[in-house]
Design an enzyme around this catalytic site. Structure first.
Site, mmCIF file in Angstrom:
data_model
loop_
_atom_site.group_PDB
_atom_site.id
_atom_site.type_symbol
_atom_site.label_atom_id
_atom_site.label_comp_id
_atom_site.label_asym_id
_atom_site.label_seq_id
_atom_site.Cartn_x
_atom_site.Cartn_y
_atom_site.Cartn_z
ATOM 1 N N LYS A 173 0.849 -1.189 0.000
ATOM 2 C CA LYS A 173 0.000 0.000 0.000
ATOM 3 C C LYS A 173 0.886 1.241 0.000
ATOM 4 C CE LYS A 173 -1.855 2.660 2.972
ATOM 5 N NZ LYS A 173 -1.686 3.891 2.181
ATOM 6 N N GLU A 176 -1.504 7.198 -0.226
ATOM 7 C CA GLU A 176 -2.704 7.524 -1.012
ATOM 8 C C GLU A 176 -2.501 8.796 -1.835
ATOM 9 O OE1 GLU A 176 -2.260 7.370 2.187
ATOM 10 O OE2 GLU A 176 -3.445 8.783 3.358
ATOM 11 N N GLY A 226 7.251 5.638 7.417
ATOM 12 C CA GLY A 226 6.364 6.793 7.549
ATOM 13 C C GLY A 226 6.644 7.522 8.851
ATOM 14 N N GLY A 227 5.664 8.236 9.334
ATOM 15 C CA GLY A 227 5.855 9.065 10.524
ATOM 16 C C GLY A 227 5.880 8.230 11.801
ATOM 17 N N THR A 230 2.373 7.339 13.252
ATOM 18 C CA THR A 230 1.757 6.197 12.561
ATOM 19 C C THR A 230 2.481 4.910 12.942
ATOM 20 O OG1 THR A 230 1.454 7.726 10.723
ATOM 21 C CG2 THR A 230 0.857 5.447 10.326
ATOM 22 N N GLY A 231 3.789 4.985 13.074
ATOM 23 C CA GLY A 231 4.568 3.803 13.450
ATOM 24 C C GLY A 231 4.080 3.197 14.755
ATOM 25 N N GLU A 248 10.541 2.222 9.707
ATOM 26 C CA GLU A 248 11.494 3.275 9.332
ATOM 27 C C GLU A 248 10.749 4.594 9.478
ATOM 28 O OE1 GLU A 248 13.264 2.393 5.554
ATOM 29 O OE2 GLU A 248 13.631 0.328 6.147
ATOM 30 N N CYS A 282 13.535 11.784 5.203
ATOM 31 C CA CYS A 282 13.531 11.378 6.621
ATOM 32 C C CYS A 282 14.852 11.704 7.291
ATOM 33 C CB CYS A 282 13.197 9.905 6.740
ATOM 34 S SG CYS A 282 14.264 8.892 5.729
ATOM 35 N N GLU A 383 9.860 17.117 13.842
ATOM 36 C CA GLU A 383 10.163 16.938 12.422
ATOM 37 C C GLU A 383 9.235 17.840 11.599
ATOM 38 O OE1 GLU A 383 8.951 13.290 10.435
ATOM 39 O OE2 GLU A 383 10.958 13.126 9.581
HETATM 40 P P1 NAD Z 1 2.470 8.770 7.343
HETATM 41 O O1 NAD Z 1 2.944 8.057 8.563
HETATM 42 O O2 NAD Z 1 1.367 9.726 7.461
HETATM 43 O O3 NAD Z 1 2.015 7.726 6.225
HETATM 44 C C1 NAD Z 1 2.863 6.690 5.766
HETATM 45 C C2 NAD Z 1 1.992 5.561 5.237
HETATM 46 O O4 NAD Z 1 1.250 5.011 6.314
HETATM 47 C C3 NAD Z 1 0.966 5.987 4.187
HETATM 48 O O5 NAD Z 1 0.874 4.977 3.214
HETATM 49 C C4 NAD Z 1 -0.316 6.062 5.001
HETATM 50 O O6 NAD Z 1 -1.477 5.862 4.226
HETATM 51 C C5 NAD Z 1 -0.110 4.921 5.974
HETATM 52 N N1 NAD Z 1 -0.892 4.989 7.214
HETATM 53 C C6 NAD Z 1 -1.355 6.087 7.854
HETATM 54 N N2 NAD Z 1 -2.046 5.717 8.959
HETATM 55 C C7 NAD Z 1 -2.027 4.365 9.017
HETATM 56 C C8 NAD Z 1 -2.547 3.403 9.920
HETATM 57 N N3 NAD Z 1 -3.256 3.747 10.986
HETATM 58 N N4 NAD Z 1 -2.318 2.096 9.674
HETATM 59 C C9 NAD Z 1 -1.606 1.711 8.600
HETATM 60 N N5 NAD Z 1 -1.084 2.579 7.704
HETATM 61 C C10 NAD Z 1 -1.277 3.898 7.915
HETATM 62 O O7 NAD Z 1 3.777 9.435 6.723
HETATM 63 P P2 NAD Z 1 3.860 10.397 5.452
HETATM 64 O O8 NAD Z 1 3.329 11.724 5.849
HETATM 65 O O9 NAD Z 1 3.310 9.707 4.273
HETATM 66 O O10 NAD Z 1 5.453 10.478 5.257
HETATM 67 C C11 NAD Z 1 6.277 11.310 5.980
HETATM 68 C C12 NAD Z 1 6.958 10.576 7.123
HETATM 69 O O11 NAD Z 1 7.665 9.438 6.628
HETATM 70 C C13 NAD Z 1 7.998 11.432 7.810
HETATM 71 O O12 NAD Z 1 7.851 11.313 9.203
HETATM 72 C C14 NAD Z 1 9.315 10.817 7.365
HETATM 73 O O13 NAD Z 1 10.387 11.022 8.244
HETATM 74 C C15 NAD Z 1 8.954 9.384 7.240
HETATM 75 N N6 NAD Z 1 9.911 8.673 6.385
HETATM 76 C C16 NAD Z 1 10.843 7.840 6.964
HETATM 77 C C17 NAD Z 1 11.782 7.191 6.172
HETATM 78 C C18 NAD Z 1 12.832 6.289 6.784
HETATM 79 O O14 NAD Z 1 13.464 5.568 6.034
HETATM 80 N N7 NAD Z 1 13.048 6.317 8.088
HETATM 81 C C19 NAD Z 1 11.767 7.375 4.791
HETATM 82 C C20 NAD Z 1 10.809 8.219 4.232
HETATM 83 C C21 NAD Z 1 9.882 8.864 5.045
#
Ligand code: NAD
Length: 489
Positions: A173, A176, A226-227, A230-231, A248, A282, A383
């Site tokens: 996934k 979006e 991701g963030g 969310t993690g 990550e 990131c 961040e």
């Molecule tokens: P986000 O956490 O909002 O979303 C990331 C993904 O998670 C998206 O596909 C989103 O649809 C999904 N998601 C959101 N809520 C969810 C849930 N409850 N359950 C399952 N999936 C869910 O992050 P973003 O705004 O898309 O990206 C920015 C973030 O990503 C920043 O914090 C950045 O530091 C991080 N990032 C980290 C790395 C790394 O390698 N450490 C690399 C790139 C980006």
């Protein structure tokens, strides 16, 4: 463009029939309509991946045959470079040259794991009892892969390539907001003939489709980028069936410059560290730590160079920095700039949305630099994920290390110094997973990627990234086949 899910070898709409407009961040125009999946679509994809895994259609293939598929994917990504780079720019906003770099890197990531999979992966152990012990690496099963929007194709490939190489089946996934090149990748996956159900694509939001992937008991592993907020949700959702997880997450990475550094090099990398990909990285070097004696001179040169960065649409060959990915994200970044001013930091460069003719409909923000910060300010701790640099001053090595480590994150870090021993001493004291000396940002498919502290769990890329998609099995062989004799009768 009409973007659909790819489930069990077929292109399908979301069951609900709902869709979402995909926007070009350079001008706010709609470039595609994507299906808006929810939990029920994710369930279908998970079911297909489960059946494909349990059938052994993929995991039972010899490694070299799985590798052959991955090599073909790499070749096709490169063949379609011109088309893919244009689409990546339309969807995410990044300049063509950045998109081209990402796609080349994605192709090489497939090649790296295609090459790795047939190499030896186990150990043998000299154990007592006349036995021989050994380990083999096996696929985990169904892997849910969830990624953000900042490197739409590449973040997916970092997971898809090792997961498939190891013999897993996948439900992917992407964000979006930026699904376009993921759909193109799955067209390639279909074209090279990977068996149906092995690789499934679900387009849609995190709180429905993503949440289902993280919760489902038919998913054995979730690999998430991701963030950090969310993690944390993913960890909770994954607890139900004790899924393996890799996370990550975010960062607030320090880039430390000592007075003995080559200043022009350090200025150049400070700019690259924060303004590449409009700061939406990131590991962005979002905190610049300067030794007191060079602070003023360094800032003068940095601001001079930052003002010269050519901000514009990604399809203009002259553009050096593109827009932010969405209006909502731009507003978040602009809000942080306001917070910085209110907290008393001094704005020495940028700080505004760019509204000049031609860019007024896009989500462009000026390269922005704050000085006179204090360690507890929100702009120093949180961040921002945009083109906003905060500068901190330090007196000596000890203070640099203390400031560098003073956040909840531990993703990246850089040190610039011509004293090699000092640079290494400092890097070794920094609690971060990806570090650089006299450079910033280079990323290699061969080397592990991931964070300490709240920047994540596990490592992507390299051999570590492969191992994250495997289970380790111990096999003990009795070489003297006779009764154990533990019980007398
Ligand atoms: P986000 O956490 O909002 O979303 C990331 C993904 O998670 C998206 O596909 C989103 O649809 C999904 N998601 C959101 N809520 C969810 C849930 N409850 N359950 C399952 N999936 C869910 O992050 P973003 O705004 O898309 O990206 C920015 C973030 O990503 C920043 O914090 C950045 O530091 C991080 N990032 C980290 C790395 C790394 O390698 N450490 C690399 C790139 C980006």
């Amino acid at each position: 463009m009409n973007l659909k899910n790819f489930i069990n070898g077929k292109w399908v709409e979301a069951e609900s029939g709902l869709t979402r407009e995909i926007i070009n961040p350079a001008n706010g125009e709609v470039i595609a309509i994507a299906c808006e999946s929810d939990a029920s679509d994710a369930c279908l994809a998970i079911k297909a991946a489960r059946e494909a895994f349990d059938s052994g259609v993929w995991s039972n293939l010899p490694a070299i045959e799985r590798a052959a598929f991955l090599f073909k994917i790499a070749d096709k990504l490169e063949e379609r470079m011109d088309e893919l780079k244009v689409l990546e720019t339309l969807d995410n906003g990044k300049p063509h040259r950045e998109a081209e770099f990402d796609i080349g890197d994605a192709a090489n990531c497939f090649r790296y794991y295609a090459g790795l999979v047939s190499k030896p992966h186990g150990y043998t152990y000299d154990v007592p009892d006349g036995a021989q012990a050994m380990t083999v690496r096996e696929p985990i099963g169904v892997c849910g892969l969830i990624t953000p929007w900042n490197y739409p194709l590449l973040m997916g490939v970092w997971k898809i390539a090792p997961a498939l190489a190891a013999g897993n089946t996948i439900v992917y996934k992407p964000s979006e907001i930026t699904p376009v090149t993921s759909v193109k990748l799955f067209e390639i996956i279909e074209e090279v003939g990977i068996p149906k159900g092995v690789a499934n694509l679900v387009l849609g939001p995190g709180n429905t489709a993503g949440q289902e992937i993280a919760e489902s008991h038919d998913v054995d592993k979730v690999s998430f980028t991701g963030g950090t907020v969310t993690g944390r949700k993913i960890m909770q959702a994954a607890a139900g069936n004790i899924k393996k997880i890799s996370l990550e997450l975010g960062g607030k990475s320090p880039n430390i410059v000592f007075a003995d550094a080559d200043l022009e090099t350090a200025v150049d990398y400070a700019l690259f560290g924060i303004f590449a990909n409009s700061g939406q990285v990131c590991t962005a070097g979002s905190r610049l730590l300067l030794e007191e004696s060079i602070h003023d001179h360094f800032i003068e040169r940095l601001v001079e160079r930052a003002r010269m960065i050519r901000v514009g649409a990604g399809d203009n060959p002259a553009t050096e920095m593109g827009p932010l990915v969405s209006e909502a994200h731009m507003n978040k970044v602009l809000n942080y700039i306001e917070i910085g001013k209110q907290e008393g930091a001094t704005l020495v460069c940028g700080g505004k949305r760019i509204t000049e003719a031609g860019l007024e409909k896009g989500y462009f923000v000026e390269p922005t630099i704050f000085v006179d910060t204090t360690p507890n300010m929100r702009i120093v701790q949180e961040e921002i994920f945009g083109p906003v640099l905060v500068v901190q001053k330090f007196k000596d090595e000890q203070e640099a290390i203390k400031l560098a480590n003073n956040t909840v994150y531990g993703l990246g870090a850089g040190v610039f110094s011509n004293d090699g021993a000092k640079a290494l001493r400092v890097i070794k004291k920094i609690r971060a997973g990806i570090t650089w000396i006299n450079t910033y940002h280079p990323t290699y498919n061969e080397a592990p990627w991931g964070g300490y502290k709240q920047s994540g769990i596990g490592r992507g890329l390299g051999t570590y990234g492969f191992e994250e998609f495997t289970e380790v099995k111990q096999i003990n062989i009795n070489l003297q086949v006779e009764p154990v004799g533990w019980f007398e009768n």
